[in-house]
Design an enzyme around this catalytic site. Sequence first.
Site, PDB file in Angstrom:
ATOM      1  N   LYS A  19       0.993  -1.250  -0.013  1.00 46.39           N
ATOM      2  CA  LYS A  19      -0.010   0.029  -0.053  1.00 46.39           C
ATOM      3  C   LYS A  19       0.984   1.330   0.065  1.00 46.39           C
ATOM      4  O   LYS A  19       2.201   1.274   0.161  1.00 46.39           O
ATOM      5  CB  LYS A  19      -0.899   0.005   1.220  1.00 46.39           C
ATOM      6  N   ILE A  21       3.132   4.621  -0.716  1.00 47.59           N
ATOM      7  CA  ILE A  21       4.185   4.948  -1.396  1.00 47.59           C
ATOM      8  C   ILE A  21       4.844   3.643  -2.054  1.00 47.59           C
ATOM      9  O   ILE A  21       5.181   3.445  -3.050  1.00 47.59           O
ATOM     10  CB  ILE A  21       5.200   5.772  -0.619  1.00 47.59           C
ATOM     11  N   ALA A  87       9.836   0.165   3.294  1.00 43.28           N
ATOM     12  CA  ALA A  87       9.020  -0.147   4.562  1.00 43.28           C
ATOM     13  C   ALA A  87       9.383   0.714   5.683  1.00 43.28           C
ATOM     14  O   ALA A  87      10.746   1.068   6.043  1.00 43.28           O
ATOM     15  CB  ALA A  87       9.238  -1.613   5.159  1.00 43.28           C
ATOM     16  N   TYR A 152      10.584   9.494  14.679  1.00 43.55           N
ATOM     17  CA  TYR A 152      10.419   9.524  13.346  1.00 43.55           C
ATOM     18  C   TYR A 152      11.396  10.333  12.488  1.00 43.55           C
ATOM     19  O   TYR A 152      12.047   9.949  11.623  1.00 43.55           O
ATOM     20  CB  TYR A 152       8.887   9.910  12.895  1.00 43.55           C
ATOM     21  N   LYS A 156      14.538   8.991  10.251  1.00 42.06           N
ATOM     22  CA  LYS A 156      14.355   9.400   8.732  1.00 42.06           C
ATOM     23  C   LYS A 156      15.841  10.260   8.363  1.00 42.06           C
ATOM     24  O   LYS A 156      16.565  10.009   7.426  1.00 42.06           O
ATOM     25  CB  LYS A 156      13.318  10.430   8.230  1.00 42.06           C
ATOM     26  N   THR A 187      -1.396   9.030   1.551  1.00 44.86           N
ATOM     27  CA  THR A 187      -1.207   7.439   1.850  1.00 44.86           C
ATOM     28  C   THR A 187      -2.138   7.024   3.078  1.00 44.86           C
ATOM     29  O   THR A 187      -2.771   7.909   3.741  1.00 44.86           O
ATOM     30  CB  THR A 187       0.279   6.881   2.441  1.00 44.86           C
TER      31      THR A 187
END
Length: 257
Positions: A19, A21, A87, A152, A156, A187
């Site tokens: 699902k 991106i 992922a 997060y 990244k 998304t």
Amino acid sequence: MQTEFNLPQVRALVTGSSKGIGFGIADYLNRSGASLVYHGLSADEKPDSINASRYIAADLMQDNGAETVVEQAFQLDGGLNTLIANAGSFFDKPIFEMDRESFARTMRLNVEATFFACQTFARKLSEAKHPGSIVIISSTNAFQAEDSSVAYDTSKGGLLMMVRSLAVSLAPYGIRVNGVAPGVIRTPLTEIALVNCPLTVEHYNRKILLGRIGEPEDCAGACAFLASDAAKYITGHTIVVDGGLTTAQIGRNPEKD
């Protein structure tokens, strides 16, 4: 729907491609003639359009989960030459509510699983003495921080440096490593927030220079390019795909709309 690429030479595993991106990237590569192995968290997530024999269901946060997925992918297609390490997820809470478990989950999936997928993939190629390409999907959060997003954002940012470090380590083996950093993309992960907050959508439509929130396929062309022979002299770089979100301090000039 046609694409701008013809990639019959590309044989790719795309992690997190059930699902969002990841699916947008995999679907685009598939329509460009590439051979695909898909991956998702569970069998229930498999899109109807994907052949079950080309889909791997596995939790990358389990012990050796990332390594197992790559090994299974090579069993399905021994000629794999491309890994799209997509992922990842978001487990943050407000800053004073953030706990060790949520922080560790973020790092385990977004950083640790990505590295060990790349390591296993590169080892398979090096043992076969085959060149290849890795594309790591990070985020504009690698460059600009967001409220209540410390884990997060940190993960990244780590992927941004992982691209560069892996590019150095894997260049002697003919394996290129690059990245794609999406901005705000529609998304399943972002859609709830966008639907529940029209002011956020209005803000981004003004802030993004191209005047709209991105769609998953907007990220796919950059991945296709980096996987193609057109990028054979490019390694260690991350392409930002954000419609100009991070380019301007203010955004679009409403007087010129």
